[in-house]
Design a protein around this motif. Structure first.
Motif, mmCIF file in Angstrom:
data_model
loop_
_atom_site.group_PDB
_atom_site.id
_atom_site.type_symbol
_atom_site.label_atom_id
_atom_site.label_comp_id
_atom_site.label_asym_id
_atom_site.label_seq_id
_atom_site.Cartn_x
_atom_site.Cartn_y
_atom_site.Cartn_z
ATOM 1 N N THR A 236 0.844 -1.195 0.000
ATOM 2 C CA THR A 236 0.000 0.000 0.000
ATOM 3 C C THR A 236 0.877 1.242 0.000
ATOM 4 O O THR A 236 2.095 1.160 0.156
ATOM 5 C CB THR A 236 -0.936 0.003 1.230
ATOM 6 O OG1 THR A 236 -1.865 1.095 1.114
ATOM 7 C CG2 THR A 236 -0.162 0.143 2.520
ATOM 8 N N THR A 237 0.248 2.383 -0.202
ATOM 9 C CA THR A 237 0.897 3.672 0.041
ATOM 10 C C THR A 237 0.182 4.307 1.225
ATOM 11 O O THR A 237 -0.872 3.832 1.648
ATOM 12 C CB THR A 237 0.792 4.594 -1.197
ATOM 13 O OG1 THR A 237 -0.591 4.878 -1.447
ATOM 14 C CG2 THR A 237 1.410 3.941 -2.418
ATOM 15 N N PRO A 238 0.731 5.382 1.797
ATOM 16 C CA PRO A 238 0.099 5.972 2.981
ATOM 17 C C PRO A 238 -1.195 6.731 2.710
ATOM 18 O O PRO A 238 -1.853 7.175 3.652
ATOM 19 C CB PRO A 238 1.183 6.936 3.510
ATOM 20 C CG PRO A 238 2.446 6.561 2.821
ATOM 21 C CD PRO A 238 2.044 5.992 1.517
ATOM 22 N N GLN A 239 -1.578 6.874 1.438
ATOM 23 C CA GLN A 239 -2.798 7.624 1.116
ATOM 24 C C GLN A 239 -4.030 6.952 1.710
ATOM 25 O O GLN A 239 -4.128 5.730 1.736
ATOM 26 C CB GLN A 239 -2.978 7.704 -0.396
ATOM 27 C CG GLN A 239 -1.955 8.538 -1.127
ATOM 28 C CD GLN A 239 -2.036 8.287 -2.609
ATOM 29 O OE1 GLN A 239 -1.513 7.294 -3.098
ATOM 30 N NE2 GLN A 239 -2.691 9.187 -3.330
ATOM 31 N N ASP A 240 -4.983 7.759 2.131
ATOM 32 C CA ASP A 240 -6.212 7.209 2.710
ATOM 33 C C ASP A 240 -6.944 6.300 1.737
ATOM 34 O O ASP A 240 -7.460 5.245 2.118
ATOM 35 C CB ASP A 240 -7.140 8.342 3.156
ATOM 36 C CG ASP A 240 -6.618 9.065 4.396
ATOM 37 O OD1 ASP A 240 -5.743 8.485 5.066
ATOM 38 O OD2 ASP A 240 -7.084 10.184 4.675
ATOM 39 N N ILE A 241 -7.008 6.677 0.458
ATOM 40 C CA ILE A 241 -7.752 5.874 -0.512
ATOM 41 C C ILE A 241 -7.050 4.541 -0.750
ATOM 42 O O ILE A 241 -7.690 3.498 -0.919
ATOM 43 C CB ILE A 241 -7.940 6.650 -1.845
ATOM 44 C CG1 ILE A 241 -8.877 5.896 -2.783
ATOM 45 C CG2 ILE A 241 -6.603 6.921 -2.518
ATOM 46 C CD1 ILE A 241 -10.281 5.755 -2.280
ATOM 47 N N ALA A 242 -5.701 4.552 -0.769
ATOM 48 C CA ALA A 242 -4.957 3.299 -0.936
ATOM 49 C C ALA A 242 -5.151 2.408 0.280
ATOM 50 O O ALA A 242 -5.297 1.184 0.167
ATOM 51 C CB ALA A 242 -3.477 3.591 -1.156
ATOM 52 N N LEU A 243 -5.148 2.994 1.468
ATOM 53 C CA LEU A 243 -5.341 2.224 2.700
ATOM 54 C C LEU A 243 -6.737 1.614 2.757
ATOM 55 O O LEU A 243 -6.916 0.492 3.236
ATOM 56 C CB LEU A 243 -5.096 3.116 3.915
ATOM 57 C CG LEU A 243 -3.661 3.613 4.096
ATOM 58 C CD1 LEU A 243 -3.610 4.699 5.162
ATOM 59 C CD2 LEU A 243 -2.743 2.464 4.475
ATOM 60 N N LEU A 244 -7.715 2.362 2.263
ATOM 61 C CA LEU A 244 -9.077 1.839 2.233
ATOM 62 C C LEU A 244 -9.143 0.579 1.379
ATOM 63 O O LEU A 244 -9.744 -0.436 1.768
ATOM 64 C CB LEU A 244 -10.025 2.907 1.676
ATOM 65 C CG LEU A 244 -11.498 2.517 1.538
ATOM 66 C CD1 LEU A 244 -12.118 2.256 2.904
ATOM 67 C CD2 LEU A 244 -12.258 3.617 0.799
ATOM 68 N N ASP A 245 -8.522 0.623 0.209
ATOM 69 C CA ASP A 245 -8.534 -0.535 -0.672
ATOM 70 C C ASP A 245 -7.666 -1.661 -0.129
ATOM 71 O O ASP A 245 -7.991 -2.848 -0.293
ATOM 72 C CB ASP A 245 -8.058 -0.140 -2.076
ATOM 73 C CG ASP A 245 -9.073 0.745 -2.794
ATOM 74 O OD1 ASP A 245 -10.264 0.626 -2.478
ATOM 75 O OD2 ASP A 245 -8.672 1.546 -3.648
ATOM 76 N N ALA A 246 -6.545 -1.326 0.507
ATOM 77 C CA ALA A 246 -5.701 -2.351 1.119
ATOM 78 C C ALA A 246 -6.447 -3.077 2.232
ATOM 79 O O ALA A 246 -6.295 -4.291 2.417
ATOM 80 C CB ALA A 246 -4.423 -1.713 1.669
ATOM 81 N N ARG A 247 -7.269 -2.343 2.955
ATOM 82 C CA ARG A 247 -8.082 -2.943 4.020
ATOM 83 C C ARG A 247 -9.004 -4.020 3.429
ATOM 84 O O ARG A 247 -9.198 -5.082 4.022
ATOM 85 C CB ARG A 247 -8.881 -1.851 4.728
ATOM 86 C CG ARG A 247 -9.680 -2.340 5.927
ATOM 87 C CD ARG A 247 -10.352 -1.202 6.661
ATOM 88 N NE ARG A 247 -9.386 -0.454 7.473
ATOM 89 C CZ ARG A 247 -8.878 0.724 7.155
ATOM 90 N NH1 ARG A 247 -9.240 1.319 6.028
ATOM 91 N NH2 ARG A 247 -8.023 1.328 7.940
#
Length: 360
Positions: A236-247
């Motif tokens: 993931t990257t630290p971006q909120d949208i990337a974290l949402l998808d990583a979740r």
């Protein structure tokens, strides 16, 4: 003065309490020492590969033992085949399948996969890569294979995977041309994936890294249900949208009982090429908060680096092209932690749900 046997036992006791940087736990009873008046020969037996840690570990051992004799360290590893979801039978020629996944595209998953696999090979493991991104295969280019590379075929049935830098590789890129789009519907894609995976003649691999396409669709579900996967890594990257998808990716692996071995935070900081200033342009500690939420480790944090991108585009991944760089050191650390985490995790218990009926 204590006799030689007592002194040697004292040294063994010191080594047993030494902390393994890859597990953050004491090494324990994995050491052997042979000695004479001038030399100490220390043997370390590990369940994961750690050849690149030899020099730093020698320094730590010398400091811990405080013994004036010349030290020789010998690291031996034995990598076992680990449990998989629903105890699926293993792939022929492969001990452990590791899925490298992300919830969304553009986070550097394929770059992480290739450098992680190469780092694991440098640690001393036998490694392969399966490029499971049927629509957008990139491992062939990243590893510098020439256009038109094709696998050899054995017995008109099995692909013999080409190799690069000691890593066996199989990709849809070897079966199509770069100008031919794969315009297939889901069933055709999953069928192609299973054919590539099961009809490739993998040669005695400790780890097969599967570069997953982004998302949680057909390919991910097929892999999760039909392929024996020992563990997964989330990029993931630290971006909120990337974290949402990583979740979502972590939740998917949890549902299908594939352990998440850790999170790799890519593009963690931007380092100015002029002044060296570090700036978290995509956010700060996002991967750490995600890992904490799900009780997994952050295996490593990689900077937003022009050299990583440039060398991957040239088919010369940074781990092999700049083996002494700081970034390569991070990939090596991630590889060791990944191997150690898989080796030390408790075997997963796969319990089928009980179906009950009542008149209510």
């Amino acid at each position: 003065m204590p006799n030689q046997a007592d002194h040697q036992q004292t040294l063994m006791s010191i080594l047993a309490k030494l902390i393994d940087d890859n597990t953050q736990q004491a090494y324990g009873d994995v050491w052997q020492i042979t000695a004479d008046d001038s030399r100490l020969h220390v043997h370390l037996a590990l369940p994961y590969a750690a050849a690149q840690e030899q020099a730093s570990l020698e320094v730590r051992i010398k400091e811990a033992l405080n013994d004036p004799r010349e030290l020789t360290l010998d690291i031996e590893h034995t990598i076992e085949q680990h449990a998989t979801q629903a105890n699926l039978p293993g792939l022929k020629g492969v001990k452990n399948v590791i899925a490298v996944a992300s919830g969304k595209g553009g986070v550097g998953k394929s770059t992480t996969t290739v450098n992680l696999a190469l780092a694991m090979a440098r640690e001393g493991a036998r490694v392969g890569i399966l490029d499971a991104d049927i629509y957008g295969p990139s491992q062939g280019m990243m590893l510098g294979f020439a256009d038109g590379t094709r696998p050899q075929v054995r017995d008109e049935k099995f692909f013999i995977p080409p190799s690069a830098h000691g890593v066996q590789v199989m990709s849809m890129a070897f079966l199509t041309t770069k100008d031919t789009p794969v315009a297939w519907r889901g069933p055709m894609v999953t069928g192609a994936l299973m054919q590539i995976l099961t009809q490739t003649d993998w040669d005695d691999l400790d780890y097969l890294f599967v570069d997953m396409p982004p998302g949680t669709g057909d390919i991910q579900l097929t892999l999760s249900q039909k392929v024996p996967v020992a563990g997964s890594v989330i990029v993931t990257t630290p971006q909120d949208i990337a974290l949402l998808d990583a979740r979502r990716g972590i939740e998917m692996f949890n549902k299908v009982k594939i352990p998440v071995l850790g999170v790799v935070e890519n593009m963690s900081t931007h380092i100015c090429s002029n002044c060296g200033h570090h700036e978290a342009i995509f956010g700060d500690e996002g991967g750490a908060s995600l890992a904490k939420e799900y009780g997994v480790n952050v295996l490593g944090k990689l900077p937003l680096s022009l050299s990583i991108r440039e060398q991957s585009d040239l088919g010369k991944p940074i781990v092999v092209n700049s083996p002494d760089s700081e970034v390569t050191g991070i990939y090596q650390s991630i590889a060791r932690q990944l191997g150690a985490t898989l080796a030390h995790q408790q075997e997963q218990q796969f319990v089928m749900p009980t179906i009950g009926m009542s008149d209510d």
